[in-house]
Scaffold this active site. Structure first.
Site, PDB file in Angstrom:
ATOM      1  N   LYS A 176      61.332  26.380  80.257  1.00 18.37           N
ATOM      2  CA  LYS A 176      59.662  26.428  80.326  1.00 18.37           C
ATOM      3  C   LYS A 176      59.243  27.443  79.163  1.00 18.37           C
ATOM      4  O   LYS A 176      58.147  28.056  79.476  1.00 18.37           O
ATOM      5  CB  LYS A 176      59.126  26.839  81.543  1.00 18.37           C
ATOM      6  CG  LYS A 176      59.406  25.653  82.596  1.00 18.37           C
ATOM      7  CD  LYS A 176      58.753  26.061  83.909  1.00 18.37           C
ATOM      8  CE  LYS A 176      59.620  26.975  84.669  1.00 18.37           C
ATOM      9  NZ  LYS A 176      59.504  27.208  85.931  1.00 18.37           N
ATOM     10  N   ASP A 212      61.446  27.582  93.167  1.00 19.76           N
ATOM     11  CA  ASP A 212      59.975  27.297  93.715  1.00 19.76           C
ATOM     12  C   ASP A 212      60.185  25.942  94.454  1.00 19.76           C
ATOM     13  O   ASP A 212      59.392  25.682  95.518  1.00 19.76           O
ATOM     14  CB  ASP A 212      58.985  27.169  92.492  1.00 19.76           C
ATOM     15  CG  ASP A 212      59.427  26.580  91.115  1.00 19.76           C
ATOM     16  OD1 ASP A 212      60.715  25.951  91.344  1.00 19.76           O
ATOM     17  OD2 ASP A 212      58.630  26.253  90.666  1.00 19.76           O
TER      18      ASP A 212
HETATM   19  C1  GLC Z   1      61.868  24.426  85.340  1.00 16.86           C
HETATM   20  C2  GLC Z   1      62.861  25.255  86.104  1.00 16.86           C
HETATM   21  C3  GLC Z   1      63.334  24.917  87.525  1.00 16.86           C
HETATM   22  C4  GLC Z   1      61.966  24.988  88.248  1.00 16.86           C
HETATM   23  C5  GLC Z   1      60.920  24.001  87.662  1.00 16.86           C
HETATM   24  C6  GLC Z   1      59.647  24.013  88.083  1.00 16.86           C
HETATM   25  O1  GLC Z   1      62.583  23.097  85.542  1.00 16.86           O
HETATM   26  O2  GLC Z   1      64.324  25.189  85.404  1.00 16.86           O
HETATM   27  O3  GLC Z   1      64.151  26.100  88.213  1.00 16.86           O
HETATM   28  O4  GLC Z   1      62.093  24.625  89.616  1.00 16.86           O
HETATM   29  O5  GLC Z   1      60.916  24.413  86.275  1.00 16.86           O
HETATM   30  O6  GLC Z   1      58.796  25.174  88.208  1.00 16.86           O
END
Ligand code: GLC
Length: 468
Positions: A176, A212
């Site tokens: 991200k 999360d």
């Molecule tokens: C990205 C992260 C993952 C998280 C997701 C949503 O894919 O790698 O760990 O759960 O974003 O925030």
């Protein structure tokens, strides 16, 4: 109609045919047939199976990371917990009160404070990032007069982490858009504890770290005990679910179940999405801070959807099918078309006001026909995202259904994330496609409220009870 000689189709649009037809032809690439989605689903399932097995885990694009959150907690501590939530451009500190009422449901009250993460911190060193986090906690404790208390702390850290226990795990790689040096390969809880020590202003007992998706699932579980899947469709996209321990080969033991963080955003990184990816996907990937990685997430996540849309609009302009063949300087600028604009444009009720507002802010003066085309582009990009995401969730649910060998299965999916919550039609398209791809399952979708923080606190409360 005059037939065109072959060859003309390849280079320039045929204005003997209506421009709308060309637009539709370009946008039709975003449409995925049910068979294609089923094929994508099967491939995700294959990678999930690979990720769970010891001998193939290393090469699987879906990592299937054990969370050390196990099935059916039998009670938890009550009291105050601090929850931290790091996963996007904001960092959040929250005070969560965990308690019980007559019905034995958990009651939770929260105070929370959001801190934005400065760009230089997002792209600096691990020490800078964690010192900043410690400063924010210190500020929060001051605000609520709690500096003298040593509170238990649950940390929602939304990146791929290989856990060794609930309070220990190394960061595999950033996603991200984060690019903080010196964190990958290190124990994240250790980095946090060290920063708290360096700060010296307060003490904390870091009890648990969770993804999360896991926090979302747990927070929804307390409302609905059939909740066995957690999902985020926001800046990034990911899911977790309860897997039989005997299949989780990375962790010893055969009994019971454990929540597995799939990290499915990485699906496609070993070539499984090649025939589905379009030229726009390739550009978005090449221009990102992690080219070649998180290819599935780059089709769905809010971090990328706006940019995908902008690239399609530019293609139409270049083909002289939009804005009289001229794009504004702003529209030519990377990142200028935000994902929230898709929500705004697709909320249009027919008078084109919303579309007009967005486009004029971007420096273009659209005709009515232009507004219609831009609407169609947004619809194509967001519908593809919803359907591709549905293929992933159907992959998980159908796998759980096979594990249970049941005729029909009732399951609840806890969901959070800005794309899911704020886009006016994403939810509906996503739900409809999940139900089509997983016909044996009765799926309930439960939108989580502050799930990231509440979930982390609840998991910490359970972890404390088990440790005591
Ligand atoms: C990205 C992260 C993952 C998280 C997701 C949503 O894919 O790698 O760990 O759960 O974003 O925030």
């Amino acid at each position: 109609m005059v037939m065109q000689e072959s060859g003309m189709w390849d280079s320039s649009p045929n204005f003997g045919t209506s421009p709308q037809m060309f637009v539709q032809q370009i946008l039709s690439e975003f449409h995925l047939r049910k068979e294609e989605l089923l094929e994508m689903m099967r491939r995700i399932q294959q990678e999930m199976a690979k990720g769970l097995r010891l001998e193939s885990h290393q090469t699987a694009s879906v990592k299937m990371l054990p969370s050390y959150v196990r099935s059916t907690p039998d009670g938890s501590e009550v009291g105050d917990f601090l929850a931290l939530d790091l996963g996007g451009t904001n960092f959040r500190v929250m005070l969560v009160k965990v308690g019980e009422d007559e019905k034995r449901f958990w009651k939770i009250a929260t105070n929370n404070q959001m801190y934005s993460i400065p760009v230089d911190v997002m792209t600096g060193t691990a020490e800078m990032l964690f010192d900043y986090i410690a400063q924010c906690i210190s500020n929060f404790l001051d605000q609520y007069n709690m500096k003298d208390k040593k509170l238990p702390l649950g940390f929602t850290f939304s990146f791929p982490v290989r856990h060794e226990d609930i309070d220990k795990g190394i960061l595999l790689n950033w996603t991200k858009g984060f690019k903080v040096s010196g964190a990958e390969g290190n124990n994240v809880v250790g980095l946090l504890r060290d920063a708290i020590k360096r700060n010296g202003d307060f003490e904390m007992d870091v009890v648990a770290m969770v993804n999360d998706t896991v926090a979302t699932m747990i927070s929804c579980y307390y409302e609905d005990h059939s909740c066995e899947v957690g999902m985020i469709i926001g800046t990034g996209c990911n899911a977790c679910y309860m897997e039989e321990m005997k299949n989780v080969e990375l962790v010893e033991g055969e009994e019971g179940r454990m929540c597995v963080n799939t990290e499915w955003g990485g699906f496609g990184d070993t070539g499984e999405l090649e025939e589905f990816r379009l030229e726009y996907d390739c550009v978005v990937d090449e221009m990102s801070v992690n080219p070649g990685y998180q290819l599935y997430e780059k089709i769905i996540g809010g971090k990328y959807m706006g940019e995908l849309t902008r690239l399609v609009l530019l293609k139409l302009v270049n083909q002289n099918l939009l804005f009289n063949g001229e794009a504004s300087q702003l529209l030519k600028t990377r990142g200028s078309f935000e994902t929230r604009f898709l929500s705004q444009i697709e909320s249009d009720t027919g008078d084109q006001k919303q579309i007009y507002n967005v486009l004029t802010k971007l420096g273009v003066l659209p005709s009515e026909a232009d507004c219609d085309i831009v609407h169609l582009v947004c619809e194509s990009v967001s519908t593809r995202a919803a359907h591709v995401c549905a293929a992933g969730l159907a992959g998980i649910i159908n796998r759980m259904w096979e594990n249970k060998c049941k005729e029909t299965m009732r399951i609840t999916v806890g969901i959070d994330g800005s794309v899911y919550k704020l886009h006016p039609h994403f939810k509906h398209r996503f739900h409809t496609m999940v139900r089509e791809l997983a016909p044996h399952c009765e799926v309930t979708f439960l939108q989580s409220d502050e799930g990231s923080g509440r979930g982390a606190a609840l998991i910490s409360a359970v972890a404390r009870k088990m440790a005591s």
